[in-house]
Design a protein around this motif. Structure first.
Motif, PDB file in Angstrom:
ATOM      1  N   PRO A   1     -39.684  22.322   1.318  1.00  0.00           N
ATOM      2  CA  PRO A   1     -40.641  21.046   1.345  1.00  0.00           C
ATOM      3  C   PRO A   1     -40.550  20.789   2.701  1.00  0.00           C
ATOM      4  CG  PRO A   1     -39.646  21.495  -0.196  1.00  0.00           C
ATOM      5  CD  PRO A   1     -38.729  22.564   0.960  1.00  0.00           C
ATOM      6  N   LYS A   2     -41.958  19.885   3.858  1.00  0.00           N
ATOM      7  CA  LYS A   2     -41.725  19.013   4.583  1.00  0.00           C
ATOM      8  C   LYS A   2     -40.975  18.975   6.140  1.00  0.00           C
ATOM      9  CE  LYS A   2     -43.907  15.759   2.092  1.00  0.00           C
ATOM     10  NZ  LYS A   2     -44.786  14.689   1.917  1.00  0.00           N
ATOM     11  N   VAL A   3     -40.284  20.522   6.137  1.00  0.00           N
ATOM     12  CA  VAL A   3     -40.245  20.939   6.738  1.00  0.00           C
ATOM     13  C   VAL A   3     -41.155  20.800   8.293  1.00  0.00           C
ATOM     14  CG1 VAL A   3     -39.831  23.275   8.622  1.00  0.00           C
ATOM     15  CG2 VAL A   3     -38.830  22.507   6.198  1.00  0.00           C
ATOM     16  N   LYS A   4     -42.539  21.160   8.449  1.00  0.00           N
ATOM     17  CA  LYS A   4     -43.126  21.005   9.891  1.00  0.00           C
ATOM     18  C   LYS A   4     -43.791  19.573   9.912  1.00  0.00           C
ATOM     19  CE  LYS A   4     -48.413  22.058  10.736  1.00  0.00           C
ATOM     20  NZ  LYS A   4     -48.746  20.574  11.389  1.00  0.00           N
TER      21      LYS A   4
ATOM     22  N   PHE B   1     -29.247  28.060   0.797  1.00  0.00           N
ATOM     23  CA  PHE B   1     -28.479  29.451   0.442  1.00  0.00           C
ATOM     24  C   PHE B   1     -27.057  29.124   0.250  1.00  0.00           C
ATOM     25  CE2 PHE B   1     -31.706  31.838   2.706  1.00  0.00           C
ATOM     26  CZ  PHE B   1     -33.002  31.164   1.961  1.00  0.00           C
ATOM     27  N   GLY B   2     -26.102  28.300   1.252  1.00  0.00           N
ATOM     28  CA  GLY B   2     -24.600  29.137   0.938  1.00  0.00           C
ATOM     29  C   GLY B   2     -24.408  26.896   0.339  1.00  0.00           C
ATOM     30  N   THR B   3     -22.842  26.939   0.083  1.00  0.00           N
ATOM     31  CA  THR B   3     -22.047  26.213   0.322  1.00  0.00           C
ATOM     32  C   THR B   3     -20.849  25.496   1.338  1.00  0.00           C
ATOM     33  OG1 THR B   3     -20.425  27.300  -0.780  1.00  0.00           O
ATOM     34  CG2 THR B   3     -22.533  26.913  -1.956  1.00  0.00           C
ATOM     35  N   VAL B   4     -21.342  24.287   1.709  1.00  0.00           N
ATOM     36  CA  VAL B   4     -19.744  23.585   2.997  1.00  0.00           C
ATOM     37  C   VAL B   4     -19.058  23.031   1.376  1.00  0.00           C
ATOM     38  CG1 VAL B   4     -19.633  22.694   4.584  1.00  0.00           C
ATOM     39  CG2 VAL B   4     -21.535  24.654   4.336  1.00  0.00           C
ATOM     40  N   GLU B   5     -18.097  22.774   1.479  1.00  0.00           N
ATOM     41  CA  GLU B   5     -16.791  21.687   0.824  1.00  0.00           C
ATOM     42  C   GLU B   5     -16.913  21.052   1.734  1.00  0.00           C
ATOM     43  OE1 GLU B   5     -15.639  21.766  -1.826  1.00  0.00           O
ATOM     44  OE2 GLU B   5     -16.243  23.856  -2.410  1.00  0.00           O
ATOM     45  N   ASN B   6     -17.158  19.674   0.833  1.00  0.00           N
ATOM     46  CA  ASN B   6     -16.532  18.083   1.949  1.00  0.00           C
ATOM     47  C   ASN B   6     -17.529  18.114   3.666  1.00  0.00           C
ATOM     48  OD1 ASN B   6     -15.100  17.227  -0.205  1.00  0.00           O
ATOM     49  ND2 ASN B   6     -13.439  18.738   0.266  1.00  0.00           N
ATOM     50  N   PRO B   7     -19.061  17.883   3.738  1.00  0.00           N
ATOM     51  CA  PRO B   7     -19.184  18.091   4.510  1.00  0.00           C
ATOM     52  C   PRO B   7     -19.290  16.764   5.240  1.00  0.00           C
ATOM     53  CG  PRO B   7     -20.743  18.285   3.322  1.00  0.00           C
ATOM     54  CD  PRO B   7     -19.788  18.385   2.354  1.00  0.00           C
ATOM     55  N   LYS B   8     -18.757  16.569   7.172  1.00  0.00           N
ATOM     56  CA  LYS B   8     -19.025  15.368   7.017  1.00  0.00           C
ATOM     57  C   LYS B   8     -20.290  14.530   6.576  1.00  0.00           C
ATOM     58  CE  LYS B   8     -15.258  15.614  10.416  1.00  0.00           C
ATOM     59  NZ  LYS B   8     -14.939  15.259  11.403  1.00  0.00           N
ATOM     60  N   ILE B   9     -21.406  15.359   7.007  1.00  0.00           N
ATOM     61  CA  ILE B   9     -22.926  14.864   6.882  1.00  0.00           C
ATOM     62  C   ILE B   9     -23.884  15.986   6.425  1.00  0.00           C
ATOM     63  CG2 ILE B   9     -24.808  13.954   8.400  1.00  0.00           C
ATOM     64  CD1 ILE B   9     -23.301  13.427  11.247  1.00  0.00           C
ATOM     65  N   GLU B  10     -24.647  15.327   5.428  1.00  0.00           N
ATOM     66  CA  GLU B  10     -25.055  16.276   4.494  1.00  0.00           C
ATOM     67  C   GLU B  10     -26.727  15.820   4.415  1.00  0.00           C
ATOM     68  OE1 GLU B  10     -24.419  17.702   0.356  1.00  0.00           O
ATOM     69  OE2 GLU B  10     -22.288  16.227   1.027  1.00  0.00           O
ATOM     70  N   ILE B  11     -26.958  16.473   4.177  1.00  0.00           N
ATOM     71  CA  ILE B  11     -28.459  16.560   3.531  1.00  0.00           C
ATOM     72  C   ILE B  11     -29.276  17.470   2.619  1.00  0.00           C
ATOM     73  CG2 ILE B  11     -30.041  15.393   6.276  1.00  0.00           C
ATOM     74  CD1 ILE B  11     -31.012  18.473   6.182  1.00  0.00           C
ATOM     75  N   GLN B  12     -29.963  16.461   2.140  1.00  0.00           N
ATOM     76  CA  GLN B  12     -30.471  16.631  -0.035  1.00  0.00           C
ATOM     77  C   GLN B  12     -31.241  17.561   0.266  1.00  0.00           C
ATOM     78  OE1 GLN B  12     -27.432  16.094  -2.420  1.00  0.00           O
ATOM     79  NE2 GLN B  12     -26.968  14.846  -1.011  1.00  0.00           N
ATOM     80  N   ASN B  13     -32.219  17.306   1.718  1.00  0.00           N
ATOM     81  CA  ASN B  13     -34.212  17.631   2.248  1.00  0.00           C
ATOM     82  C   ASN B  13     -34.190  17.125   3.356  1.00  0.00           C
ATOM     83  OD1 ASN B  13     -35.242  15.023   1.838  1.00  0.00           O
ATOM     84  ND2 ASN B  13     -34.595  14.608  -0.293  1.00  0.00           N
TER      85      ASN B  13
ATOM     86  N   LEU C   1     -34.917  12.198   8.931  1.00  0.00           N
ATOM     87  CA  LEU C   1     -35.779  11.459   9.079  1.00  0.00           C
ATOM     88  C   LEU C   1     -35.441  10.374   8.940  1.00  0.00           C
ATOM     89  CD1 LEU C   1     -39.534  12.057   8.404  1.00  0.00           C
ATOM     90  CD2 LEU C   1     -38.240  12.258  10.887  1.00  0.00           C
ATOM     91  N   SER C   2     -33.877   9.341   8.214  1.00  0.00           N
ATOM     92  CA  SER C   2     -33.434   8.363   8.033  1.00  0.00           C
ATOM     93  C   SER C   2     -31.892   8.819   7.820  1.00  0.00           C
ATOM     94  CB  SER C   2     -33.984   8.233   6.055  1.00  0.00           C
ATOM     95  OG  SER C   2     -33.786   8.715   5.655  1.00  0.00           O
ATOM     96  N   ILE C   3     -31.691   9.588   8.718  1.00  0.00           N
ATOM     97  CA  ILE C   3     -29.719   9.404   8.317  1.00  0.00           C
ATOM     98  C   ILE C   3     -29.394   9.364   9.836  1.00  0.00           C
ATOM     99  CG2 ILE C   3     -29.526  11.425   6.833  1.00  0.00           C
ATOM    100  CD1 ILE C   3     -28.713  13.111   8.982  1.00  0.00           C
ATOM    101  N   LYS C   4     -28.292   8.539  10.278  1.00  0.00           N
ATOM    102  CA  LYS C   4     -27.535   8.326  11.230  1.00  0.00           C
ATOM    103  C   LYS C   4     -26.868   9.576  11.771  1.00  0.00           C
ATOM    104  CE  LYS C   4     -27.177   3.140  12.034  1.00  0.00           C
ATOM    105  NZ  LYS C   4     -26.249   2.858  12.388  1.00  0.00           N
ATOM    106  N   PHE C   5     -27.707   9.801  13.219  1.00  0.00           N
ATOM    107  CA  PHE C   5     -26.472  11.368  13.171  1.00  0.00           C
ATOM    108  C   PHE C   5     -25.166  10.813  14.192  1.00  0.00           C
ATOM    109  CE2 PHE C   5     -31.408  12.688  14.120  1.00  0.00           C
ATOM    110  CZ  PHE C   5     -31.437  13.711  12.881  1.00  0.00           C
TER     111      PHE C   5
END
Length: 208
Positions: free
Chosen positions: A92-95, A187-199, A204-208
């Motif tokens: 969703p919303k990739v384009k 498709f995968g999992t990552v334990e305790n990532p420093k930055i993650e997105i739910q969608n 567009l809104s996270i701080k890089f």
């Protein structure tokens, strides 16, 4: 710290889901060499992100070594043909998000896919104007961390970030010395990532 100038994306599980199309290509190729074995789209999602050589070794070990080269050739043709015809499903919303990101960042793709896979993705959705460059395992057999470095070096990127959905993406980013954002909808999992997105749109809104 240098201002963020670029975003490098993984493809499967990050930008789109082409597992239905890919499983169809695999299953038709398996039949063509004389086996009555089918893999599911879930299996394709499970091995998404792995190098093709490792996928063939771990998931297609039932194919005799003397038939493996024939199988790979048949599959490469079917994968390309099916992707051109059926493509995959964008998350969703990739384009819309890519179009917004492209106003402020240079965009790239690095994937462990076969040669031609990224080109088919870009062509299917007419994304040529969004991505400056891309690299994949199928071009020279290089691991993802080296391909990330290739993109960084040949495009003179100063402060890129890599967005992916698997532990292999995280490890490759770290080896390449590039910051990582975990796409936890993939498709995968990552334990305790420093930055993650739910969608995807959250980029567009996270701080890089």
């Amino acid at each position: 710290m240098k201002e963020r100038d670029s975003i490098i994306f993984d493809l499967d599980g990050t930008l789109w889901n082409a597992s239905e199309t890919v499983s169809k290509a695999f299953n038709e190729s398996i039949k063509d060499i004389g086996f009555d074995i089918e893999i599911t789209s879930q299996t394709v999602r499970d091995f998404s992100g792995m190098k093709m050589d490792d996928i063939f070794a771990q998931y297609f070990s039932f194919i005799p070594k003397e038939k493996l080269q024939e199988f790979e050739k048949i599959y490469a043709k079917k994968e390309s043909d099916y992707l051109k015809e059926f493509g995959g499903e964008l998350f969703p919303k990739v384009k819309e998000t890519l179009e917004q990101l492209n106003k402020n960042y240079r965009l790239f793709i690095v994937s462990n896919c076969m040669k031609g896979y990224i080109e088919n993705f870009i062509e299917f959705f007419s994304f040529k104007d969004l991505f400056e460059d891309f690299e994949c395992y199928g071009n020279a057999g290089l691991p993802k961390d080296k391909n990330i470095r290739l993109i960084v070096e040949r495009n003179n990127l100063q402060n890129p970030v890599y967005v992916g959905d698997t532990i292999w993406d995280k490890e490759s980013s770290e080896k390449a010395g590039v910051d990582f954002i975990f796409a936890n909808y993939g498709f995968g999992t990552v334990e305790n990532p420093k930055i993650e997105i739910q969608n995807f749109e959250e980029l567009l809104s996270i701080k890089f």
